[in-house]
Motif scaffolding. Sequence first.
Motif, PDB file in Angstrom:
ATOM      1  N   GLU A 239       1.703 -20.099  62.108  1.00  0.00           N
ATOM      2  CA  GLU A 239       2.323 -21.237  61.429  1.00  0.00           C
ATOM      3  C   GLU A 239       2.301 -20.966  59.924  1.00  0.00           C
ATOM      4  OE1 GLU A 239       0.014 -24.582  62.718  1.00  0.00           O
ATOM      5  OE2 GLU A 239       0.777 -24.512  64.781  1.00  0.00           O
ATOM      6  N   PHE A 240       3.079 -19.973  59.514  1.00  0.00           N
ATOM      7  CA  PHE A 240       2.994 -19.487  58.138  1.00  0.00           C
ATOM      8  C   PHE A 240       3.588 -20.464  57.133  1.00  0.00           C
ATOM      9  CE2 PHE A 240       2.859 -15.622  60.760  1.00  0.00           C
ATOM     10  CZ  PHE A 240       1.644 -15.117  60.330  1.00  0.00           C
ATOM     11  N   ALA A 241       4.594 -21.218  57.502  1.00  0.00           N
ATOM     12  CA  ALA A 241       5.170 -22.201  56.572  1.00  0.00           C
ATOM     13  C   ALA A 241       4.147 -23.281  56.252  1.00  0.00           C
ATOM     14  CB  ALA A 241       6.438 -22.802  57.166  1.00  0.00           C
ATOM     15  N   ARG A 266      -1.631 -16.285  50.444  1.00  0.00           N
ATOM     16  CA  ARG A 266      -0.284 -16.831  50.232  1.00  0.00           C
ATOM     17  C   ARG A 266       0.758 -15.716  50.240  1.00  0.00           C
ATOM     18  NH1 ARG A 266       2.192 -20.409  45.206  1.00  0.00           N
ATOM     19  NH2 ARG A 266       3.762 -21.480  46.457  1.00  0.00           N
ATOM     20  N   ALA A 267       0.410 -14.568  49.665  1.00  0.00           N
ATOM     21  CA  ALA A 267       1.332 -13.434  49.688  1.00  0.00           C
ATOM     22  C   ALA A 267       1.631 -13.002  51.117  1.00  0.00           C
ATOM     23  CB  ALA A 267       0.742 -12.270  48.894  1.00  0.00           C
ATOM     24  N   ARG A 268       0.629 -13.010  51.965  1.00  0.00           N
ATOM     25  CA  ARG A 268       0.851 -12.656  53.365  1.00  0.00           C
ATOM     26  C   ARG A 268       1.783 -13.643  54.047  1.00  0.00           C
ATOM     27  NH1 ARG A 268      -5.374 -11.061  55.093  1.00  0.00           N
ATOM     28  NH2 ARG A 268      -5.523  -9.191  53.781  1.00  0.00           N
ATOM     29  N   CYS A 269       1.575 -14.924  53.741  1.00  0.00           N
ATOM     30  CA  CYS A 269       2.483 -15.928  54.307  1.00  0.00           C
ATOM     31  C   CYS A 269       3.913 -15.699  53.823  1.00  0.00           C
ATOM     32  CB  CYS A 269       2.022 -17.330  53.914  1.00  0.00           C
ATOM     33  SG  CYS A 269       0.513 -17.875  54.733  1.00  0.00           S
ATOM     34  N   MET A 270       4.064 -15.394  52.551  1.00  0.00           N
ATOM     35  CA  MET A 270       5.405 -15.138  52.002  1.00  0.00           C
ATOM     36  C   MET A 270       6.073 -13.960  52.701  1.00  0.00           C
ATOM     37  SD  MET A 270       4.642 -15.619  47.933  1.00  0.00           S
ATOM     38  CE  MET A 270       4.325 -17.224  47.199  1.00  0.00           C
ATOM     39  N   LEU A 271       5.299 -12.924  52.998  1.00  0.00           N
ATOM     40  CA  LEU A 271       5.851 -11.781  53.715  1.00  0.00           C
ATOM     41  C   LEU A 271       6.390 -12.204  55.077  1.00  0.00           C
ATOM     42  CD1 LEU A 271       3.357  -8.837  53.037  1.00  0.00           C
ATOM     43  CD2 LEU A 271       5.784  -8.909  52.479  1.00  0.00           C
TER      44      LEU A 271
END
Length: 422
Positions: A239-241, A266-271
């Motif tokens: 659930e990255f968003a 957060r960078a990982r989520c953005m990826l």
Amino acid sequence: MTHSHTSGTTRRGLSMSILGLTLAAAALTGCAGHGSNTAQQMTLAQQRMAQIKSATEWEMAEQAHSVGDLDRALEKVENSLGMNPSVAKSHVLRGRILLEQGELEKARISLLRAEVINPDFVDAHYYLAVVNERLAKKDEALARYLRAVELAPDQALYAVAAAELMIDLDRSHDAEAFLADRSGLFAHNAGVRQTRGHLAMIHDDPARAAELFREARLLAPEDTSMLEDLVVAQMELGEFAEAEFGLAQLLRLEGNEDRRDLLRMRARCMLELDRTLEARETLISLTEGEGGDVDLASWLDLGALAYRTNDLTRLRQAGSKIVSISPRRPEGHVYRAIWFRKQGDDRKALEALDAGFRSAEMPVDAFLLRGVIEQEMGMSAAAERSFAAAHEMDPDDERAALLMGLLDQPTGGVASFPVDDE
């Protein structure tokens, strides 16, 4: 008559003498009794005054401790104990101060004195548990936490501390049962739900963990650790968003703006959300900023991003830095080998991989890459060994079998290894 008069006079004189002695004795007795009472009263008054002064010093010590002035707090509590050494809570306060100053053995002695004075004083047991835990005496610490739970069963703090230490002792199922037995008592306690969430994560149930962290957050909305735990569970669930939204909230809080762990997450989520440029900017900022030279996690993420986006400059930089920071990690060696291969230098690529095989536990992809390079260099027997090793490591990976089959084809067309994709 004269004799009689003389005798009467003598008797009267004797009577007066006896009376005088009696009065004197009475007077002396009265004076002695008054002096004794006065001395007792003075002693009691002095004791009461000492107790008052001791209590005042204790209050000043507690106030100093509450604002972090540990030196003054220690001075005041020792003044208090000097006037009244038989107060358990004073020894506990002294132990807490020494604990925060890192004087673990002195803290332990002070807390043990409190226990001698009052064996059922729950704070003495709780802080003795904390001291023992820091001294790596975990079994003794757990016994103290459990004693605190026994003395104050309605205090969630002690139950949570006991459960968390059980987790640390690899007794997560015991911790789960321990908290489950008290679920009714602590039905609305955020700390208990948070700990049960940690247990759910340990037991590979991130969905349950996320549910518990959400409930804990509702019960303690000001405690940001609940949101941090929820973000981790959401990332495990993909659930990255939602996780990125939570991380953005955390990073806006005072003191969190430069937290590297949150920025990296957060960078990982953005990826994962295809916000590649934002992720790249964040990771470059982390690796180039203060502390970036030794931030292994950020370099690993930047290397993975560079590999994904075919950013050869960053791939080479990340590979070299990872090998420098942690030569036992396989990623740095693989990234360096890929970069050399992209430059057409297969010999250097093999050398980079060989360095990895000597120092790190290399993944299946490393064996496959080595086999591809060896085949291109005409080292068919070596390539077959590399592919066979990859197949042995992961029999379900079809790539090794496919590449081994291609070895028998006259074209030798095995160069289309995944790392070559543009």
